[in-house]
Design an enzyme around this catalytic site. Structure first.
Site, mmCIF file in Angstrom:
data_model
loop_
_atom_site.group_PDB
_atom_site.id
_atom_site.type_symbol
_atom_site.label_atom_id
_atom_site.label_comp_id
_atom_site.label_asym_id
_atom_site.label_seq_id
_atom_site.Cartn_x
_atom_site.Cartn_y
_atom_site.Cartn_z
ATOM 1 C CE LYS A 108 -4.480 -1.654 0.914
ATOM 2 N NZ LYS A 108 -5.693 -1.782 1.692
ATOM 3 C CE LYS A 190 -5.464 -8.576 -2.544
ATOM 4 N NZ LYS A 190 -6.544 -8.342 -1.586
ATOM 5 C CE LYS A 193 -13.223 -4.489 -0.992
ATOM 6 N NZ LYS A 193 -12.092 -4.319 -0.071
HETATM 7 N N1 AQP Z 1 -8.196 -11.679 -4.812
HETATM 8 C C1 AQP Z 1 -8.676 -12.247 -3.705
HETATM 9 N N2 AQP Z 1 -8.836 -13.586 -3.637
HETATM 10 C C2 AQP Z 1 -9.334 -14.164 -2.512
HETATM 11 N N3 AQP Z 1 -9.678 -13.463 -1.398
HETATM 12 C C3 AQP Z 1 -9.531 -12.126 -1.429
HETATM 13 N N4 AQP Z 1 -9.783 -11.154 -0.527
HETATM 14 C C4 AQP Z 1 -9.472 -9.948 -1.056
HETATM 15 N N5 AQP Z 1 -9.008 -10.112 -2.300
HETATM 16 C C5 AQP Z 1 -9.027 -11.449 -2.574
HETATM 17 C C6 AQP Z 1 -10.338 -11.407 0.788
HETATM 18 O O1 AQP Z 1 -11.471 -10.572 0.940
HETATM 19 C C7 AQP Z 1 -11.579 -10.193 2.307
HETATM 20 C C8 AQP Z 1 -11.843 -8.747 2.428
HETATM 21 O O2 AQP Z 1 -10.749 -8.001 2.090
HETATM 22 P P1 AQP Z 1 -10.680 -6.467 2.519
HETATM 23 O O3 AQP Z 1 -11.664 -5.673 1.808
HETATM 24 O O4 AQP Z 1 -10.763 -6.315 3.991
HETATM 25 O O5 AQP Z 1 -9.224 -6.090 2.157
HETATM 26 P P2 AQP Z 1 -8.259 -6.579 1.081
HETATM 27 O O6 AQP Z 1 -7.749 -7.947 1.410
HETATM 28 O O7 AQP Z 1 -7.218 -5.503 0.965
HETATM 29 O O8 AQP Z 1 -9.176 -6.673 -0.214
HETATM 30 P P3 AQP Z 1 -9.032 -5.889 -1.564
HETATM 31 O O9 AQP Z 1 -10.137 -6.313 -2.461
HETATM 32 O O10 AQP Z 1 -7.639 -6.040 -2.098
HETATM 33 O O11 AQP Z 1 -9.301 -4.421 -1.088
HETATM 34 P P4 AQP Z 1 -8.457 -3.106 -1.319
HETATM 35 O O12 AQP Z 1 -8.235 -3.028 -2.810
HETATM 36 O O13 AQP Z 1 -9.329 -2.006 -0.803
HETATM 37 O O14 AQP Z 1 -7.180 -3.241 -0.546
HETATM 38 C C9 AQP Z 1 -10.323 -10.687 3.016
HETATM 39 O O15 AQP Z 1 -10.626 -11.872 3.709
HETATM 40 C C10 AQP Z 1 -9.389 -10.966 1.886
HETATM 41 O O16 AQP Z 1 -8.460 -11.986 2.204
#
Ligand code: AQP
Length: 326
Positions: A108, A190, A193
């Protein structure tokens, strides 16, 4: 059981298969707390009105995916102040060096170089507080969050050793398929979102044509065999997505597409995902239109979480020697 998702963007199929889908499977067997992690979300700049509307949208997705508010506490993190209060106590048991080594923090920092704030670094401590407040044994997450659950375990052990047995030591629950869905445009990364390239992600809200188009554009390789292997990241990712959505193992997925060309394979993956998403999307729209119902669910979820959290925090305050009156 505790888990959460940040309202930091539109939900992707990774958030669904890595996280929410598994919560639904566990809600009958555990005492569950599932939060909308808006305090985590502001570690990256958010537009306030959008953060508010995404909070409600996410609650509606939780319910549309099958969470039952009678079986688990569904609530918004900022409505339970003990999350912030316990974070402060745990901060004093956490070393700056260990936070600087966290993979997500480093990622990040690279992605938001103009906003490397304290919240970003403290994210894992807030997540430890989230989990430990509810004395959770299990935290169903995707692979990317495993490191954060491990640091929560270290912090819990440290607290217990210093002040006496207080917290349960949580374990991450990571399922075999769908625990790490990769970007469709760069399968070494990965699916997130907040990715700037909308073709990299399939959103839960994407309509059928968009889903299929995104899969048809997915980056693969110049070979033409649908097999799962480390050298074929794009194809392996698509096989993993298919397996997670069709409810089969990777080997069965490989068998289904043996001898099939990439174009046909990608379309089939898109159709399978779109078929699963269609009823969830209709349900999410229906629930989101009923604001009173949603507000009611979040209010009673917050009350339930507050009660449990207050109990743990009061114990923590007593153990660390905070004056609490008579
Ligand atoms: N690509 C992925 N595959 C499987 N699991 C995923 N998770 C996120 N991306 C994947 C799981 O979703 C849950 C929620 O995640 P979060 O919103 O708390 O934060 P994150 O892991 O940082 O998810 P994002 O989508 O990547 O969000 P941003 O872009 O805002 O940082 C978690 O259980 C995560 O493991």
């Amino acid at each position: 059981m505790y888990s959460a998702v940040q309202p930091s963007g539109n939900l992707t199929i990774g958030n669904y298969t890595g996280s929410i889908r598994n919560w639904v499977a566990f809600q009958n067997d555990y005492d569950c707390y599932f939060a909308i992690a808006n305090m985590h979300a502001i570690t990256v700049r958010q537009e306030p009105a959008q953060l508010r509307s995404r909070t409600l949208e996410l609650a509606a997705w939780y319910l549309a995916c099958g969470l039952d508010a009678d079986k688990c506490a569904l609530y918004v993190q900022s409505q339970v102040p003990q999350h912030a209060e316990l974070t402060w106590v745990l901060n004093s048991l956490t070393y700056v060096g260990e936070m600087q080594r966290m993979t997500q923090f480093k990622d990040k920092c690279a992605r938001h170089a103009d906003n490397i704030n304290m919240g970003l670094m403290d994210y894992p401590v807030l997540m430890a507080a989230d989990i430990l407040l509810y004395l959770a044994d299990y935290v169903p997450v995707g692979v990317d969050q495993k490191q954060h659950v491990e640091i929560a375990r270290d912090i819990a052990l440290r607290f217990n050793n210093r002040y006496s047995e207080t917290f349960r030591i949580p374990e991450p629950l990571i399922l075999k398929t769908g625990a790490k869905i990769m970007s469709l445009q760069d399968p070494s990364k990965k699916m997130s979102k907040s990715d700037e390239n909308p073709n990299a992600c399939v959103f839960l809200a994407d309509d059928r044509d968009t889903v299929i188009r995104k899969f048809r554009r997915a980056v693969t390789d110049s070979d033409n065999r649908v097999v799962f292997s480390e050298e074929k990241q794009g194809i392996s990712n698509l096989l993993g997505i298919y397996a997670a959505f069709a409810g089969v193992g990777i080997e069965e997925a490989e068998k289904t597409f043996a001898g099939v060309g990439y174009g046909e394979f990608k379309t089939a993956v898109g159709e399978t995902v779109a078929d699963v998403l269609a009823p969830i999307q209709a349900e999410q729209k229906r629930i989101l239109a009923d604001k009173d119902y949603l507000n009611g669910i979040l209010k009673s979820g917050a009350e339930r979480a507050y009660k449990a959290a207050r109990k743990t925090l009061s114990k923590v305050y007593r153990k660390v020697g905070f004056f609490q009156g008579d």
